[in-house]
Every structure is written in structure tokens, then in C-alpha cells.
Enzyme design. Structure first.
Site, PDB file in Angstrom:
ATOM      1  N   ARG A  95      -8.753 -19.891  11.941  1.00  0.00           N
ATOM      2  CA  ARG A  95      -9.416 -20.755  12.906  1.00  0.00           C
ATOM      3  C   ARG A  95     -10.713 -21.242  12.247  1.00  0.00           C
ATOM      4  O   ARG A  95     -11.546 -20.434  11.841  1.00  0.00           O
ATOM      5  CB  ARG A  95      -9.762 -19.950  14.155  1.00  0.00           C
ATOM      6  CG  ARG A  95     -10.554 -20.738  15.150  1.00  0.00           C
ATOM      7  CD  ARG A  95     -11.055 -19.828  16.247  1.00  0.00           C
ATOM      8  NE  ARG A  95     -11.539 -20.634  17.348  1.00  0.00           N
ATOM      9  CZ  ARG A  95     -12.010 -20.115  18.468  1.00  0.00           C
ATOM     10  NH1 ARG A  95     -12.040 -18.819  18.645  1.00  0.00           N
ATOM     11  NH2 ARG A  95     -12.441 -20.894  19.425  1.00  0.00           N
ATOM     12  N   ASP A 153     -10.840 -26.213  15.423  1.00  0.00           N
ATOM     13  CA  ASP A 153     -11.152 -26.203  16.849  1.00  0.00           C
ATOM     14  C   ASP A 153     -11.447 -27.597  17.395  1.00  0.00           C
ATOM     15  O   ASP A 153     -11.384 -27.837  18.592  1.00  0.00           O
ATOM     16  CB  ASP A 153     -12.403 -25.326  17.049  1.00  0.00           C
ATOM     17  CG  ASP A 153     -12.156 -24.219  18.024  1.00  0.00           C
ATOM     18  OD1 ASP A 153     -10.980 -23.903  18.262  1.00  0.00           O
ATOM     19  OD2 ASP A 153     -13.136 -23.673  18.564  1.00  0.00           O
ATOM     20  N   HIS A 173     -11.015 -24.710  30.379  1.00  0.00           N
ATOM     21  CA  HIS A 173     -11.071 -23.467  29.584  1.00  0.00           C
ATOM     22  C   HIS A 173     -12.374 -22.773  29.940  1.00  0.00           C
ATOM     23  O   HIS A 173     -13.465 -23.180  29.509  1.00  0.00           O
ATOM     24  CB  HIS A 173     -11.012 -23.814  28.091  1.00  0.00           C
ATOM     25  CG  HIS A 173     -11.152 -22.619  27.193  1.00  0.00           C
ATOM     26  ND1 HIS A 173     -10.115 -22.104  26.436  1.00  0.00           N
ATOM     27  CD2 HIS A 173     -12.216 -21.806  26.949  1.00  0.00           C
ATOM     28  CE1 HIS A 173     -10.544 -21.047  25.768  1.00  0.00           C
ATOM     29  NE2 HIS A 173     -11.816 -20.845  26.057  1.00  0.00           N
ATOM     30  N   GLY A 206     -14.132 -19.480  29.612  1.00  0.00           N
ATOM     31  CA  GLY A 206     -14.346 -18.139  29.062  1.00  0.00           C
ATOM     32  C   GLY A 206     -15.838 -17.900  29.025  1.00  0.00           C
ATOM     33  O   GLY A 206     -16.569 -18.442  29.853  1.00  0.00           O
ATOM     34  N   GLY A 221     -17.599 -18.972  26.508  1.00  0.00           N
ATOM     35  CA  GLY A 221     -17.824 -20.394  26.280  1.00  0.00           C
ATOM     36  C   GLY A 221     -16.878 -21.139  27.214  1.00  0.00           C
ATOM     37  O   GLY A 221     -15.834 -20.610  27.567  1.00  0.00           O
ATOM     38  N   ASP A 254     -21.225 -11.967  32.978  1.00  0.00           N
ATOM     39  CA  ASP A 254     -19.859 -11.563  33.293  1.00  0.00           C
ATOM     40  C   ASP A 254     -19.558 -11.923  34.753  1.00  0.00           C
ATOM     41  O   ASP A 254     -20.236 -11.445  35.666  1.00  0.00           O
ATOM     42  CB  ASP A 254     -19.688 -10.062  33.053  1.00  0.00           C
ATOM     43  CG  ASP A 254     -18.210  -9.662  33.101  1.00  0.00           C
ATOM     44  OD1 ASP A 254     -17.484 -10.124  34.017  1.00  0.00           O
ATOM     45  OD2 ASP A 254     -17.791  -8.886  32.238  1.00  0.00           O
ATOM     46  N   VAL A 271     -12.458 -16.339  32.629  1.00  0.00           N
ATOM     47  CA  VAL A 271     -12.819 -16.663  34.015  1.00  0.00           C
ATOM     48  C   VAL A 271     -11.689 -17.442  34.682  1.00  0.00           C
ATOM     49  O   VAL A 271     -11.265 -17.120  35.801  1.00  0.00           O
ATOM     50  CB  VAL A 271     -14.136 -17.476  34.058  1.00  0.00           C
ATOM     51  CG1 VAL A 271     -14.462 -17.907  35.484  1.00  0.00           C
ATOM     52  CG2 VAL A 271     -15.290 -16.673  33.453  1.00  0.00           C
ATOM     53  N   ASN A 328      -8.706 -15.228  35.558  1.00  0.00           N
ATOM     54  CA  ASN A 328      -8.910 -14.036  36.399  1.00  0.00           C
ATOM     55  C   ASN A 328      -9.742 -14.225  37.667  1.00  0.00           C
ATOM     56  O   ASN A 328      -9.599 -13.445  38.600  1.00  0.00           O
ATOM     57  CB  ASN A 328      -9.588 -12.937  35.557  1.00  0.00           C
ATOM     58  CG  ASN A 328      -8.711 -12.495  34.409  1.00  0.00           C
ATOM     59  OD1 ASN A 328      -7.636 -11.972  34.624  1.00  0.00           O
ATOM     60  ND2 ASN A 328      -9.158 -12.726  33.190  1.00  0.00           N
TER      61      ASN A 328
END
Ligand code: AMP
Length: 382
Positions: free
Chosen positions: A75, A132, A192, A194, A196, A266, A315, A318
Site C-alpha cells: 500500500r 491510496d 469510509h 474509520g 481517518g 473512539d 465507525v 459498527n
């Protein structure tokens, strides 16, 4: 390590706290007993980390010397305008990657170290760079350009590149599959979310806009990054708070976003605090969701017609309350979330919108490693 016959993982692992006093290596050999092994020791740098991983793989007969190994996929965070496709790595490619370091000073040097180490361990094996930024290279100039002086922008490669591209590519394709359609037939907004976070607008399988820009700082509110802000905030802090460029860099990348707003990055902890009546956590959640909703609206307008929006990453996969709040009030746009479906916990791609909804809302777990392996294998086996 993945078996490309079916995409199954043969081993997974992680090295953390590289260069710190005690680093941690976790390794799970899924092809054998699947028992997780952990090592706590000092691992000085990325080269030492890759060597340690290679030792762990060798202990289960999956060493990097295995003749069955077809390629090593890397990556690489920033491909600039030069790299828009997966690329077999040569010395010339590494030299080009070195030139891109100013665009990604934290990430590209580590990526180059990983590449050099892997090339040293298996010089005969194809090494593939998967970028990316690549999926976003199809953005039209109208989305990729910043409205600043063109000569200055071009002289310093200042434009919008976008990141998390392997995830946006994978998730937009998997969303089409979930709808029983070919990617070329559907328009998808991928969220997306997360640590980030980034959004993208994907028309017929091609990215037409994304929320991250020159760097992964632009766009959504993230765990520790601010996302969008008036660029004059930086000038103001420099002139009036006497902050240096490095201090502002650290503020915006490491002490902003959710952690800046409430001290936690979090989402689980933030939801727990909200349940206890914590107003600061509630405000952080609201700022996060407000920005997310703005991007959903913006990309709806960019695409004109939307078939699905897909939530992914830590995130997105979940946090049911984030999904619910992001879509709340958008019924006029055909966006509805079914409470029961949204509450289901699963690792599978799934719809969380009711059948009657005009736009599908989906949760699609991302798999960047599988995507990197798939793209690498496709290149070397072509
Ligand atoms: P990622 O960068 O994709 O690994 O996502 C990491 C982030 O996902 C964490 O910082 C959490 O905020 C979030 N996350 C992970 N698991 C959960 C969960 N069960 N509920 C809410 N948020 C979660």
C-alpha cells in the site's frame, strides 16, 4: 498473506509502536492452528519490522522464500499525478516515489522502506505498489482543482488527490454486487468512517469526487483530524496565537476532530459518555454527524441520482447510531434506515434500508488488504 484462489487469509499480523522502547508484534497463522502469537520487544524501524514478520511467516512454512508466492503488494499512500494504476516496482518507480515524499512526508518514506526491505528479502519476486490515491484519479478537474492561482498550484502539485482509494474501490464494487448490479450501472456514495474518514461519489464505478484533498486532512471530522475548516484559521493562529507551522500541523492532524472536541476519538467511548449525559461528547457527535450529512447532500447533488450509500470502516461498520443520525431527516431524498436492520451486528455486507426505500443504505465491510492483493495479483498474472 492471502491465497488468491479464493481470497482466503493464510496469516494476518500487525506490528505496532515501531521505534518505541517496546514494540509489539501480533501474528495469527490462519492456515495452520490459527493461534495468535505476540512478541513484545524493541523493533527499531520498519525494516526490522518486516524482517520480524518474515520470521513469523517462516515458522509456519509460509516464509517469504515460498515458491508459491506470486507477488508482494504494497500500500503506497501517495501516487501523485504520476501513478494512477497498480504498478510493478522497479528502481525507477522507487526514484519517482522518493520525489513524491513532500506530498506525504509521514507515509511515503515508510512505504519506501517497506518496499526496499521486501525487495531485499525477495529480489526475484514482483513487488507491486497499489496507491491510496489511484481510485480518485478519475475525478474531473472541476473536483480536483483548488480555486487558487493556477501557476502556483501547478508548480507545487497542489490539487485534490483523495485517499482511502482501495477501500472506496472495493466497497463501491461490493455495494453494486449487493444490489445485484454491475458497478457500471450504479451510483454510490461511499462513507469510509474509520479513525481517518472520507466520503466519495462514485458514478458507474468511477470516482467523481472525494472528501480528502492534497492530504488526508480535508473533509469529514475524523478521530484526531479536523477535516474542513476555513484556511484563514491557520493564518489566524499563526498571526495571533504565535503558533508555528509544525504546531498548527500537530493541532489539526493530532489534536482535532473528535479528540479535539471531547478528548476521546473512539466512537464507542463517545457513545458511552453520551449515554451518561455528557454534553461535550454529545456536541462532538453532533459536529461529526453534521459534517457527514453535508457530504451526503453534496455528493447526492454531484451524482444527481444515487442508487446506494454505503457505510464502511470501524465507525461505519459498527456504530449504528452514527448511521441512523447521518441519514435522519433525509426521507425526501429517498434515504431511510430501518431501525431493526440497522441494529443487526454482522461482518457481512447488508442492507439497512427498508424495501420501499428509493435509495439503498448499506453496511459493507471494507477489505483493503484483499483489494491490494487482488490488484497486485491481477497485474502480475496478466
Ligand atoms: P478503523 O480506522 O477503520 O480501524 O476504525 C477505528 C475506529 O472505529 C475506532 O477509533 C472507533 O472509533 C471505531 N469503532 C470500532 N469498533 C466500534 C464499535 N463497535 N462501535 C463504535 N465504533 C467503533
Amino acid at each position: 498473506m492471502l491465497d488468491m484462489a479464493d481470497g482466503a487469509r493464510l496469516a494476518v499480523g500487525l506490528v505496532e509502536r515501531i521505534g518505541e522502547e517496546t514494540s509489539r508484534l501480533a501474528h495469527t497463522p490462519l492456515a495452520t492452528d490459527g493461534a495468535k502469537r505476540e512478541r513484545e520487544e524493541r523493533i527499531a524501524d520498519h525494516a526490522a519490522a518486516l524482517k520480524a514478520v518474515s520470521e513469523e511467516l517462516a515458522a509456519d512454512g509460509l516464509g517469504l522464500d515460498s515458491p508459491e508466492l506470486a507477488a508482494i503488494g504494497h500500500r503506497v499512500v501517495h501516487g501523485g499525478q504520476k501513478f494512477t494504476q497498480p504498478t510493478v516496482i522497479t528502481e525507477e518507480v522507487v526514484a519517482e516515489l522518493e520525489k513524491l515524499v513532500p506530498l506525504a512526508p509521514l507515509h511515503n518514506p515508510a512505504n519506501i522502506t517497506g518496499i526496499r526491505t521486501a525487495m531485499g528479502l525477495r529480489p526475484d519476486l514482483p513487488q507491486v505498489a497499489v496507491f491510496d490515491t489511484a481510485f480518485h484519479s478519475t475525478m474531473p478537474e472541476s473536483a480536483a482543482r483548488y480555486a487558487i492561482d493556477t501557476a502556483t498550484a501547478d508548480a507545487h502539485s497542489v490539487r485534490r488527490y483523495g485517499f482511502h482509494g482501495t477501500s472506496h474501490a472495493y466497497v463501491s464494487r461490493e455495494t453494486a454486487k449487493l444490489l445485484g448490479k454491475d458497478p457500471s450501472e450504479v451510483n454510490v456514495i461511499v462513507l469510509h468512517l474509520g479513525n481517518g474518514a472520507s466520503a466519495s461519489a462514485v458514478r458507474g464505478g468511477r470516482c467523481v469526487d472525494t472528501s480528502m484533498g492534497l492530504t488526508p486532512l480535508e473533509g469529514l471530522v475524523m478521530g484526531t483530524r479536523s477535516g474542513d475548516l476555513d484556511p484563514a484559521v491557520i493564518l489566524h493562529l499563526s498571526r495571533n496565537a504565535g503558533m508555528s507551522v509544525d504546531e498548527i500541523d500537530s493541532l489539526l492532524n493530532k489534536k482535532s476532530g473528535l479528540i479535539g472536541l471531547c478528548g476521546d476519538n473512539d466512537m464507542r467511548e463517545i457513545r458511552r459518555r453520551i449515554d451518561e449525559g455528557d454534553e461535550q461528547a454529545a456536541l462532538a457527535f453532533d459536529v461529526y454527524v453534521h459534517r457527514l450529512k453535508k457530504y451526503i447532500g453534496a455528493y447526492y447533488a454531484v451524482l444527481g441520482k444515487v442508487d446506494a450509500i454505503a457505510f464502511t470502516a470501524g465507525v461505519g461498520e459498527n456504530a449504528a447510531p452514527v448511521r441512523e443520525a447521518a441519514v435522519a431527516g433525509l426521507e425526501e431524498l429517498g434515504l431511510v434506515v430501518d431501525g431493526d436492520l440497522n441494529a443487526v451486528r454482522s461482518g457481512e455486507p447488508r442492507l439497512i434500508s427498508p424495501e420501499y426505500a428509493r435509495v439503498a443504505v448499506a453496511v459493507v465491510p471494507t477489505d483493503e488488504e484483499l483489494e491490494i492483493a487482488t490488484q497486485s495479483y491481477a497485474l502480475v498474472s496478466a
